[in-house]
Design an enzyme around this catalytic site. Structure first.
Site: not given
Ligand code: IPE
Ligand code: IPE
Ligand code: MG
Length: 252
Positions: A23, A40, A134
């Site tokens: 955020d 962004h 991962l």
């Protein structure tokens, strides 16, 4: 030198699954006198950095909140930019995902995404399905309540058709009907930009996750901040409702 040597934590002290609410892209941009979309774009660079670090450290899974089912409420120009950023990330990151042996997944209501985006998601998932490093899960058009709703509808349908009895519905069965089926629950939930809320993220799955919030906005969230979260996690005492040797004597 791999960054993992800098953290000085044994592998077993690391969380198996880290979930992040990324955020503060907009606030970062405002602080810099830039437009929200620049926040962004910068945020994607941080995604690359943190994914690589998680893979290097040997963390099992990283789940990144990328676009919530409520984010459609934003101006169309921002939503369009985020979707285009996501599509480019899928295409550009594919070779790196393969090089780093990452298994790529997307969780959320994908049927509501554009067909070209769905196609790129499926390509990345299929290509990386056999990777053993991962697991990187991106939560896109994700909302925890709609995830639970979808699971309830599915199970109710099975009860109605007679293939499932209400008494056979267990926590495990519900877990296995969520978008996250087959994934371990998050051990650590990180939120950047200082908000103390969950915003409809992984409500079922985080029941015993450790919560860590930083004032740092996502575009500034670097490996150093990530390491701090991991170190703090390692120093926490998880009890899961029970007691540990340091929680005091019970008494008579
Ligand atoms: C997080 O940053 C990214 C998404 C929700 C897509 P925000 O865009 O929410 O940034 P703030 O909260 O407005 O600063
Ligand atoms: C949560 O952030 C969603 C993502 C990070 C993708 P928001 O910025 O949408 O959350 P609220 O609206 O502040 O709760
Ligand atoms: Mg926000």
């Amino acid at each position: 030198m791999p960054a993992s040597t800098e953290i000085a934590l044994p592998r077993e002290a690391l969380p198996r699954h880290v979930a992040i609410i990324m955020d503060g892209n907009g606030r970062w941009a405002v602080e810099q006198g830039k437009e929200r979309i620049e926040g962004h774009a910068r945020g994607v660079e941080r995604v690359r950095e943190i994914v690589t670090e998680a893979a290097t450290l040997g963390i099992g899974q990283l789940t990144l909140y990328s676009f919530s089912s409520e984010n459609w409420k934003r101006p169309k120009a921002e939503v369009d930019f985020l979707m285009s950023l996501f599509k480019h990330y899928l295409i550009e990151e594919r070779p790196e995902i393969m090089r780093q042996n990452i298994r790529f997944r997307v969780i959320g209501r994908r049927s509501e995404l554009a067909p070209d985006v769905i196609e790129e998601i499926e390509r990345s998932e299929q290509l990386s399905a056999g990777n053993t490093g991962l697991t990187l899960a991106l939560a896109v058009n994700y909302g925890s309540r709609s995830e639970i709703l979808d699971a309830v509808r599915d199970l109710a349908g099975q009860v109605q058709s007679g293939t499932l009895k209400p008494g056979e519905i267990t926590e495990e069965l519900i877990t296995n009907h969520l978008y996250t089926a087959g994934m371990p629950d998050p051990d650590l939930l990180i939120r950047s930009a200082n908000e103390m809320r969950i915003s409809n993220y992984l409500l079922w799955q985080i029941s015993y996750a450790e919560f860590w919030v930083t004032p740092v906005c996502w575009p500034d969230f670097d490996v150093k901040v990530f390491h701090q979260a991991l170190r703090d996690f390692a120093s926490r005492q998880r009890r899961f409702g029970g007691l540990t040797s340091t929680t005091g004597p019970v008494g008579e």
